[in-house]
Every structure is written in structure tokens, then in C-alpha cells.
Design a protein around this motif. Sequence first.
Motif, PDB file in Angstrom:
ATOM      1  N   ALA A 260      32.013  29.370  51.120  1.00  0.00           N
ATOM      2  CA  ALA A 260      31.483  30.005  52.111  1.00  0.00           C
ATOM      3  C   ALA A 260      30.973  28.505  53.018  1.00  0.00           C
ATOM      4  N   GLU A 261      30.015  27.806  52.665  1.00  0.00           N
ATOM      5  CA  GLU A 261      30.224  26.627  52.978  1.00  0.00           C
ATOM      6  C   GLU A 261      31.375  25.804  53.244  1.00  0.00           C
ATOM      7  N   ALA A 262      32.443  25.713  52.534  1.00  0.00           N
ATOM      8  CA  ALA A 262      34.042  25.119  52.847  1.00  0.00           C
ATOM      9  C   ALA A 262      34.838  26.285  53.604  1.00  0.00           C
ATOM     10  N   GLY A 263      34.573  26.724  54.302  1.00  0.00           N
ATOM     11  CA  GLY A 263      35.257  27.824  55.140  1.00  0.00           C
ATOM     12  C   GLY A 263      36.299  28.613  54.312  1.00  0.00           C
ATOM     13  N   ARG A 264      35.838  29.527  53.226  1.00  0.00           N
ATOM     14  CA  ARG A 264      36.703  29.677  52.116  1.00  0.00           C
ATOM     15  C   ARG A 264      36.347  31.002  52.177  1.00  0.00           C
ATOM     16  N   ARG A 265      37.292  31.441  53.282  1.00  0.00           N
ATOM     17  CA  ARG A 265      37.254  33.573  52.534  1.00  0.00           C
ATOM     18  C   ARG A 265      37.952  33.635  51.271  1.00  0.00           C
ATOM     19  N   VAL A 266      36.855  34.395  51.114  1.00  0.00           N
ATOM     20  CA  VAL A 266      36.366  35.293  49.992  1.00  0.00           C
ATOM     21  C   VAL A 266      36.601  37.255  50.126  1.00  0.00           C
ATOM     22  N   PRO A 267      37.429  37.911  49.734  1.00  0.00           N
ATOM     23  CA  PRO A 267      38.582  37.532  48.689  1.00  0.00           C
ATOM     24  C   PRO A 267      39.590  36.801  48.830  1.00  0.00           C
ATOM     25  N   GLU A 268      40.268  36.523  50.255  1.00  0.00           N
ATOM     26  CA  GLU A 268      41.053  36.841  50.811  1.00  0.00           C
ATOM     27  C   GLU A 268      42.012  35.361  50.672  1.00  0.00           C
ATOM     28  N   GLU A 269      41.158  34.354  50.121  1.00  0.00           N
ATOM     29  CA  GLU A 269      41.583  32.757  49.622  1.00  0.00           C
ATOM     30  C   GLU A 269      40.734  32.240  48.566  1.00  0.00           C
ATOM     31  N   VAL A 270      39.701  33.199  48.271  1.00  0.00           N
ATOM     32  CA  VAL A 270      39.415  32.980  46.440  1.00  0.00           C
ATOM     33  C   VAL A 270      38.733  34.049  46.640  1.00  0.00           C
ATOM     34  N   ALA A 271      38.906  34.684  45.411  1.00  0.00           N
ATOM     35  CA  ALA A 271      38.077  36.033  44.724  1.00  0.00           C
ATOM     36  C   ALA A 271      37.226  35.714  43.482  1.00  0.00           C
ATOM     37  N   VAL A 272      36.480  35.900  43.541  1.00  0.00           N
ATOM     38  CA  VAL A 272      35.253  35.764  42.385  1.00  0.00           C
ATOM     39  C   VAL A 272      34.911  36.439  41.262  1.00  0.00           C
ATOM     40  N   VAL A 273      34.368  36.274  40.753  1.00  0.00           N
ATOM     41  CA  VAL A 273      34.138  37.234  39.705  1.00  0.00           C
ATOM     42  C   VAL A 273      32.973  36.738  38.413  1.00  0.00           C
ATOM     43  N   THR A 323      28.023  46.255  21.802  1.00  0.00           N
ATOM     44  CA  THR A 323      27.595  47.225  23.156  1.00  0.00           C
ATOM     45  C   THR A 323      28.583  47.092  24.475  1.00  0.00           C
ATOM     46  N   PRO A 324      28.603  48.398  24.611  1.00  0.00           N
ATOM     47  CA  PRO A 324      30.155  48.634  25.676  1.00  0.00           C
ATOM     48  C   PRO A 324      29.638  47.281  27.323  1.00  0.00           C
ATOM     49  N   PHE A 325      30.267  47.223  27.903  1.00  0.00           N
ATOM     50  CA  PHE A 325      30.460  46.738  29.113  1.00  0.00           C
ATOM     51  C   PHE A 325      31.718  47.626  30.389  1.00  0.00           C
ATOM     52  N   ARG A 326      31.921  47.458  31.188  1.00  0.00           N
ATOM     53  CA  ARG A 326      32.455  46.793  32.011  1.00  0.00           C
ATOM     54  C   ARG A 326      32.406  46.717  33.567  1.00  0.00           C
ATOM     55  N   LEU A 327      34.057  47.107  34.101  1.00  0.00           N
ATOM     56  CA  LEU A 327      34.230  46.302  35.162  1.00  0.00           C
ATOM     57  C   LEU A 327      33.399  46.822  36.111  1.00  0.00           C
ATOM     58  N   VAL A 328      32.578  45.782  37.399  1.00  0.00           N
ATOM     59  CA  VAL A 328      32.275  47.006  38.363  1.00  0.00           C
ATOM     60  C   VAL A 328      33.161  46.380  39.482  1.00  0.00           C
ATOM     61  N   ARG A 329      33.924  46.779  40.587  1.00  0.00           N
ATOM     62  CA  ARG A 329      34.384  45.880  41.190  1.00  0.00           C
ATOM     63  C   ARG A 329      33.831  45.930  42.425  1.00  0.00           C
ATOM     64  N   ARG A 330      33.625  44.962  43.510  1.00  0.00           N
ATOM     65  CA  ARG A 330      33.167  45.158  44.617  1.00  0.00           C
ATOM     66  C   ARG A 330      33.900  44.435  45.446  1.00  0.00           C
ATOM     67  N   GLU A 331      33.332  43.682  46.544  1.00  0.00           N
ATOM     68  CA  GLU A 331      33.833  42.949  47.714  1.00  0.00           C
ATOM     69  C   GLU A 331      34.658  41.464  47.955  1.00  0.00           C
ATOM     70  N   SER A 332      33.981  41.105  46.748  1.00  0.00           N
ATOM     71  CA  SER A 332      34.470  39.438  46.295  1.00  0.00           C
ATOM     72  C   SER A 332      35.655  39.576  45.906  1.00  0.00           C
ATOM     73  N   THR A 333      36.713  40.400  44.984  1.00  0.00           N
ATOM     74  CA  THR A 333      37.925  40.875  44.507  1.00  0.00           C
ATOM     75  C   THR A 333      38.415  41.501  45.480  1.00  0.00           C
ATOM     76  N   GLY A 334      38.329  42.285  46.605  1.00  0.00           N
ATOM     77  CA  GLY A 334      39.259  43.105  47.663  1.00  0.00           C
ATOM     78  C   GLY A 334      38.872  44.122  47.109  1.00  0.00           C
ATOM     79  N   VAL A 335      38.462  44.419  46.336  1.00  0.00           N
ATOM     80  CA  VAL A 335      38.381  45.964  46.127  1.00  0.00           C
ATOM     81  C   VAL A 335      37.017  46.992  46.676  1.00  0.00           C
ATOM     82  N   PRO A 336      37.423  48.007  46.785  1.00  0.00           N
ATOM     83  CA  PRO A 336      36.423  48.871  47.267  1.00  0.00           C
ATOM     84  C   PRO A 336      35.592  48.927  46.202  1.00  0.00           C
ATOM     85  N   PRO A 337      34.326  49.416  45.825  1.00  0.00           N
ATOM     86  CA  PRO A 337      32.606  49.925  45.044  1.00  0.00           C
ATOM     87  C   PRO A 337      33.591  50.460  44.283  1.00  0.00           C
ATOM     88  N   GLU A 338      33.830  50.811  42.465  1.00  0.00           N
ATOM     89  CA  GLU A 338      33.782  52.620  42.131  1.00  0.00           C
ATOM     90  C   GLU A 338      32.675  53.325  42.636  1.00  0.00           C
TER      91      GLU A 338
END
Length: 338
Positions: A260-273, A323-338
Motif C-alpha cells: 500500500a505504501e508503495a502504491g501497488r494495487r492488491v491483487p491487480e499488481e501483486v497478489a498476497v497469501v 490435521t486438515p487445512f483448507r485454502l480460504v480465498r479472499r480479496e488479496s488474490t482477487g477471488v471473492p470469499p467462499e
Amino acid sequence: MGVTLKDIARHAGVSLATVSNVVNGYRPVGERTRQRVRQALDELGYSPNLGARHLRRGRTGLIALAIPELSNPYFAELAEIAIAEAAGLGYTLVMENTAADRETELSLLGGSHRHIIDGLILSPVRVGRAEVLARTPDTPLVLIGEGVHDVPYDHIAIDNVAASQAAIQHLVAIGRRRIAFVGATGGGDRQSAHLRVRGYREALAAAGLPYRPGLVAHTDAFGRHDGHRATRALLALAEPPDAVFCYNDLVAIGALRALAEAGRRVPEEVAVVGIDDIQEGRFSTPTLTTIAPDKREIARLAVRRLAARIEGAEVTAPLSVQTPFRLVRRESTGVPPE
């Protein structure tokens, strides 16, 4: 005076031994008789004296959960679940913050609290297999996390390699090709950071993408500040990443701030997980895509295995449980939450 087991036996029309078996689980009791005793317990408002029960068995009724960082939301959430689980089994859970200090971990393994606690759940960071194998106290022990493997104690953790692979597969699926890893450290090859880097590398290879050492950012610790500083360095590269996979959610939140400080748009320019699915990630801007371990299952299994060891119940040989784990998709990778 409070209601006694004799009062319950008289009210239910059964022997005192039968009531004791129902309350303490010493021996099986027929279902109809059990229901009659349970009804009497409810009607008379019986409340067991857990302190007296533990004293009769030569125990304190206390178990300890030793974690490396109490201020880390992941461990705080895990502890909250463990406290409730322990209470349901008649135990009081006390916290020990090791601060990832080797001497503190060694002291706990050496039985420093053995006269105070009935058992220990430990998330080791600085001690390894040799130190755990050298342990002499007979206080029951359950290990959580990835620090130690192949020891004769119950061990509960997630599959860190597979968790990292799931994160990278998601980033590749949304079109990212220069994927950085933030949060690598030194340490042994069974430490969680090493395992997560391994999963990262294997997933890149499976996707036909090159491994670029310059995109692996080492950090001294795993907090917000570490993620912020490492991500700023990555953004200064001639070819910065188009995605950042972080050791945990705290590192990822620091990365979001740097972007955010560098002006990089998330997730358009950089995705984060990230990894951990802490509550803070559900309210960050943008919300954070994460790998969510089953914290409830980790805490439940750890407390129940420890209680079974303390009670001397018939339990299997030491278990190593993933134990199990799961991928929770949210806005930082441009995918609406499940």
C-alpha cells in the motif's frame, strides 16, 4: 452442604458404586441406568468437586500449554480453544510463554513444573529430536507444531509442504508467475519455515516455473514488521514479484502495508497469501487469502491425548497426526470469499 453422590444414588434408586461409575467413567453402565442417574444429577443439581477428585488421584488438575509467542494471534486463538477443551475434561489449562527460548524449552522438557502440572503440551522451536529423546521426567507430553519429529510422544501438526503447495497452486491458477516467498529462515530441515519453502519450490517446479533465489526473502522473525521490511526489499528489485506467499498471516499483513505504501494495487499488481487464518486477516484491506489450519482439531486432539495419558486410559502407541487445512480465498488474490 452440597449434593453428594449418596444423595444421587438414593434419588435414582441405584447403588453408590453405580453413580460413581457414571460420574467418573470407571466401568460401563447400562444405558437405562445411566439415563436414570443422569436425570438425578440434573434434578438435584449435582456439581462434582474436581479439586477433591484430582487430589484423591494424586494430581493437581492443571495442565500446561507452552507456546513460543503468546502475542501471536494464531497461538492466542489456539490457546482459547484448548482452555475450553481442557475445562470440559475437568482440567485447568495454564499458559507458558517460552518466547522461543532454548533454555526455557529445555527447562520444561526437564520437568521444571512437574510438581505443579499433570501434563504438558509443548510447541517446540529451539529444541530438537535429541533433546526430546533425552527427556527423563514421566510427566505426560504432547507436541504440537513442526519442530520435532520421530519421537515417542503424541505429535499433532499440519502438513506444511502440502499447505505451501496449495497456496502456490492457487497463485499459479490466477496467472501469477513471479511468486516470492517471505519468511524463510535458517534452522533445521524439519522446521516449519524450511518445510514451507520446500513446498513452495516443489509447487513452482510442478507448474514449470523456475525457482529464483532472489525472490526468497529471509526474515529474523515472523511478525508484521518482518513482512513489511522484506516486501519493501522485494519491491526494489529490477523485476519485482507479481505475488507474495508469506510464512504466516502476520507477515502477510506487513506485506500488505508495504504494498500500500508503495502504491501497488492488491491483487491487480501483486497478489498476497498467508497461512494461519487469524481474525485480523478477515478485516484487513483487502481481506487476506490464507491457508487455514484446523485449529480446533489441533487443540482438541492435543488436550484429549494428554488427558488420556494422564488418566492412564487405554490409548494407542504415540500418534503422529497431520490435521486438515483448507485454502480460504479472499480479496488479496482477487477471488471473492467462499
